[in-house]
Design a protein around this motif. Sequence first.
Motif, PDB file in Angstrom:
ATOM      1  N   GLY A 231       0.795  -1.220   0.000  1.00  0.00           N
ATOM      2  CA  GLY A 231       0.000   0.000   0.000  1.00  0.00           C
ATOM      3  C   GLY A 231       0.826   1.268   0.000  1.00  0.00           C
ATOM      4  O   GLY A 231       0.331   2.338  -0.342  1.00  0.00           O
ATOM      5  N   LEU A 232       2.094   1.167   0.363  1.00  0.00           N
ATOM      6  CA  LEU A 232       2.993   2.328   0.388  1.00  0.00           C
ATOM      7  C   LEU A 232       3.720   2.524  -0.933  1.00  0.00           C
ATOM      8  O   LEU A 232       4.590   3.390  -1.053  1.00  0.00           O
ATOM      9  CB  LEU A 232       4.027   2.167   1.519  1.00  0.00           C
ATOM     10  N   ALA A 233       3.369   1.734  -1.954  1.00  0.00           N
ATOM     11  CA  ALA A 233       4.041   1.808  -3.258  1.00  0.00           C
ATOM     12  C   ALA A 233       3.933   3.205  -3.860  1.00  0.00           C
ATOM     13  O   ALA A 233       2.968   3.929  -3.625  1.00  0.00           O
ATOM     14  CB  ALA A 233       3.441   0.782  -4.210  1.00  0.00           C
ATOM     15  N   ASP A 234       4.920   3.546  -4.652  1.00  0.00           N
ATOM     16  CA  ASP A 234       4.961   4.848  -5.308  1.00  0.00           C
ATOM     17  C   ASP A 234       3.843   4.958  -6.341  1.00  0.00           C
ATOM     18  O   ASP A 234       3.293   3.953  -6.800  1.00  0.00           O
ATOM     19  CB  ASP A 234       6.320   5.044  -6.000  1.00  0.00           C
ATOM     20  N   CYS A 235       3.537   6.181  -6.704  1.00  0.00           N
ATOM     21  CA  CYS A 235       2.553   6.466  -7.745  1.00  0.00           C
ATOM     22  C   CYS A 235       3.102   5.953  -9.082  1.00  0.00           C
ATOM     23  O   CYS A 235       4.247   6.237  -9.434  1.00  0.00           O
ATOM     24  CB  CYS A 235       2.314   7.975  -7.800  1.00  0.00           C
ATOM     25  N   ASN A 236       2.295   5.205  -9.811  1.00  0.00           N
ATOM     26  CA  ASN A 236       2.705   4.676 -11.111  1.00  0.00           C
ATOM     27  C   ASN A 236       2.634   5.804 -12.141  1.00  0.00           C
ATOM     28  O   ASN A 236       1.559   6.303 -12.450  1.00  0.00           O
ATOM     29  CB  ASN A 236       1.786   3.529 -11.506  1.00  0.00           C
ATOM     30  N   MET A 237       3.780   6.200 -12.669  1.00  0.00           N
ATOM     31  CA  MET A 237       3.841   7.307 -13.624  1.00  0.00           C
ATOM     32  C   MET A 237       3.723   6.847 -15.081  1.00  0.00           C
ATOM     33  O   MET A 237       3.979   7.621 -16.003  1.00  0.00           O
ATOM     34  CB  MET A 237       5.127   8.111 -13.417  1.00  0.00           C
ATOM     35  N   GLY A 238       3.343   5.600 -15.280  1.00  0.00           N
ATOM     36  CA  GLY A 238       3.048   5.102 -16.628  1.00  0.00           C
ATOM     37  C   GLY A 238       4.180   5.331 -17.620  1.00  0.00           C
ATOM     38  O   GLY A 238       5.332   5.012 -17.346  1.00  0.00           O
ATOM     39  N   ARG A 239       3.848   5.922 -18.764  1.00  0.00           N
ATOM     40  CA  ARG A 239       4.826   6.141 -19.848  1.00  0.00           C
ATOM     41  C   ARG A 239       5.915   7.146 -19.468  1.00  0.00           C
ATOM     42  O   ARG A 239       6.925   7.235 -20.157  1.00  0.00           O
ATOM     43  CB  ARG A 239       4.108   6.638 -21.110  1.00  0.00           C
ATOM     44  N   TRP A 240       5.714   7.914 -18.423  1.00  0.00           N
ATOM     45  CA  TRP A 240       6.706   8.920 -18.030  1.00  0.00           C
ATOM     46  C   TRP A 240       7.804   8.360 -17.128  1.00  0.00           C
ATOM     47  O   TRP A 240       8.789   9.051 -16.872  1.00  0.00           O
ATOM     48  CB  TRP A 240       6.025  10.088 -17.336  1.00  0.00           C
ATOM     49  N   GLN A 241       7.665   7.126 -16.677  1.00  0.00           N
ATOM     50  CA  GLN A 241       8.701   6.542 -15.821  1.00  0.00           C
ATOM     51  C   GLN A 241      10.038   6.553 -16.549  1.00  0.00           C
ATOM     52  O   GLN A 241      10.133   6.144 -17.705  1.00  0.00           O
ATOM     53  CB  GLN A 241       8.332   5.104 -15.427  1.00  0.00           C
ATOM     54  N   GLY A 242      11.045   7.052 -15.871  1.00  0.00           N
ATOM     55  CA  GLY A 242      12.394   7.094 -16.433  1.00  0.00           C
ATOM     56  C   GLY A 242      12.661   8.271 -17.346  1.00  0.00           C
ATOM     57  O   GLY A 242      13.786   8.447 -17.808  1.00  0.00           O
ATOM     58  N   LEU A 243      11.654   9.101 -17.636  1.00  0.00           N
ATOM     59  CA  LEU A 243      11.857  10.258 -18.516  1.00  0.00           C
ATOM     60  C   LEU A 243      12.246  11.499 -17.711  1.00  0.00           C
ATOM     61  O   LEU A 243      11.810  11.681 -16.580  1.00  0.00           O
ATOM     62  CB  LEU A 243      10.579  10.576 -19.301  1.00  0.00           C
TER      63      LEU A 243
END
Length: 184
Positions: free
Chosen positions: A67-79
């Motif tokens: 439940g403490l996982a980070d927000c999923n930034m989808g296609r922006w991850q790593g950009l």
Amino acid sequence: MKATRLTMICHGLTLAQKRGYFPEPEEPLVSVPRRCVPHGTFQILTAPEQRAQQTALALGDATIASGLADCNMGRWQGLALKRVQAEQPSALADWLENPASEVHGGESFQALCHRMSVWLKDFELPGEWFAVTHPMVMRAVLVQVLGCPMVAAQRIDVLPLSRIELSFSGQWRLRINCPQNASL
């Protein structure tokens, strides 16, 4: 009823933070914090991502709390943020101004706030707790505890290794502490 004290700690500095990038799920820390075990009896929770687990090791043995996982930034991850700003300025503006925005194909801030609301509601474990997590998660928790508008989260800076202290005795409250032996 025994009160719950929950200290949320932001993970240590990552290269993505240093360079202005959206993090990858398994982004490691630039350097692992030195061991710093707090006094007293406490339990430690950590988000599942590597950067949170590495930070939690400085406190001791931790239990992974999904439940403490980070927000999923989808296609922006790593950009790089600058790249998104240059290539997708209207999408970035929408994401910054609209908490329900999912322009990146991941989790909206509104969904993260809801997830953290449910997590806080279900967290009925008395005692002293430490939870290592992420800046976005800590912003979402503050929005929930303070009952402020979600857009206010854009005005909260959460630096590496920063902490927020919460207590629960019927309702969640923000605890603002004064260091021992402090003087003005």
